[in-house]
Scaffold this motif. Structure first.
Motif, PDB file in Angstrom:
ATOM      1  N   TYR A   1       0.612  -1.176  -0.007  1.00  0.00           N
ATOM      2  CA  TYR A   1       0.114   0.168   0.118  1.00  0.00           C
ATOM      3  C   TYR A   1       1.011   1.168  -0.299  1.00  0.00           C
TER       4      TYR A   1
ATOM      5  N   ARG B   1     -10.375  -3.355   3.019  1.00  0.00           N
ATOM      6  CA  ARG B   1     -11.047  -1.946   2.539  1.00  0.00           C
ATOM      7  C   ARG B   1     -10.421  -1.554   2.078  1.00  0.00           C
ATOM      8  N   PHE B   2      -8.640  -1.080   2.419  1.00  0.00           N
ATOM      9  CA  PHE B   2      -8.192  -0.529   1.968  1.00  0.00           C
ATOM     10  C   PHE B   2      -7.488  -0.622   0.253  1.00  0.00           C
TER      11      PHE B   2
ATOM     12  N   ARG C   1      -9.915  -2.984  -1.347  1.00  0.00           N
ATOM     13  CA  ARG C   1     -10.600  -2.290  -2.816  1.00  0.00           C
ATOM     14  C   ARG C   1     -11.074  -0.497  -2.300  1.00  0.00           C
ATOM     15  N   GLN C   2     -10.754   0.305  -2.035  1.00  0.00           N
ATOM     16  CA  GLN C   2     -10.124   1.659  -2.710  1.00  0.00           C
ATOM     17  C   GLN C   2      -8.827   1.989  -3.635  1.00  0.00           C
TER      18      GLN C   2
ATOM     19  N   GLN D   1     -10.732   0.671  -6.955  1.00  0.00           N
ATOM     20  CA  GLN D   1     -11.259   1.160  -7.220  1.00  0.00           C
ATOM     21  C   GLN D   1     -11.050   2.566  -8.420  1.00  0.00           C
TER      22      GLN D   1
ATOM     23  N   VAL E   1      -9.987   4.992  -5.770  1.00  0.00           N
ATOM     24  CA  VAL E   1     -10.366   6.156  -5.029  1.00  0.00           C
ATOM     25  C   VAL E   1      -9.761   6.431  -3.321  1.00  0.00           C
ATOM     26  N   ASN E   2      -7.932   6.041  -3.323  1.00  0.00           N
ATOM     27  CA  ASN E   2      -7.908   6.382  -1.796  1.00  0.00           C
ATOM     28  C   ASN E   2      -7.151   7.735  -2.139  1.00  0.00           C
ATOM     29  N   THR E   3      -7.012   8.184  -0.597  1.00  0.00           N
ATOM     30  CA  THR E   3      -7.043   9.282  -0.203  1.00  0.00           C
ATOM     31  C   THR E   3      -6.130  10.041   0.610  1.00  0.00           C
ATOM     32  N   ARG E   4      -5.855   8.767   0.637  1.00  0.00           N
ATOM     33  CA  ARG E   4      -4.010   8.249   2.421  1.00  0.00           C
ATOM     34  C   ARG E   4      -3.081   8.772   1.421  1.00  0.00           C
TER      35      ARG E   4
END
Length: 138
Positions: free
Chosen positions: A26, A98-99, A101-102, A105, A107-110
């Motif tokens: 990640y 969950r991360f 899947r983000q 998609q 849409v990760n913002t971290r």
């Protein structure tokens, strides 16, 4: 029962390998990469997460078997603390999903810095669990 304990240690160790490595993937995904690198990292993360799920279930089942065999009685406060930490690891595992899947998609913002810190959680929990199991401080 020693066979069950040995198998429990094996699956816990294998599950932890995934809990340590997935957030490192990640970190890389959160940094800017070309599409090919991103796709490779997503594939690695997806396969690792799928590999970790059965290990988490086997950890739970073997741990439950040991818990039922040895039981929990008066003066074993360390076991309550250990179980709370183990539950936090299962929550961590779910948050990792969950991360994932983000990231899939888009849409990760971290940031990668967040994931560097996120990666430290299982290390700290492992240290605390080892101290509780070996030292049995309370």
């Amino acid at each position: 029962m020693l066979w069950l304990k040995a198998f429990h240690i094996l699956v816990v160790t294998s599950w932890f390998a995934g809990l340590f490595y997935l957030p490192r993937i990640y970190v890389n995904l959160a940094q800017d990469h070309d599409t090919a690198t991103r796709d490779t990292l997503l594939g690695m993360a997806r396969r690792l997460y799928r590999f970790m799920a059965p290990l988490a279930i086997l950890t739970l089942l073997t741990g439950l078997g040991l818990f039922l065999y040895y039981g929990i009685g008066k003066g074993q406060g360390w076991m309550h603390a250990k179980l709370a930490l183990v539950l936090s690891l299962f929550a961590f595992h779910g948050v990792c999903g969950r991360f994932l899947r983000q990231f899939q998609q888009g849409v990760n913002t971290r940031s990668h810095i967040f994931f560097r810190w996120f990666n430290e959680f299982p290390v700290i929990v492992l240290l605390l669990v080892l101290i509780l199991v070996v030292v049995k401080p309370f």
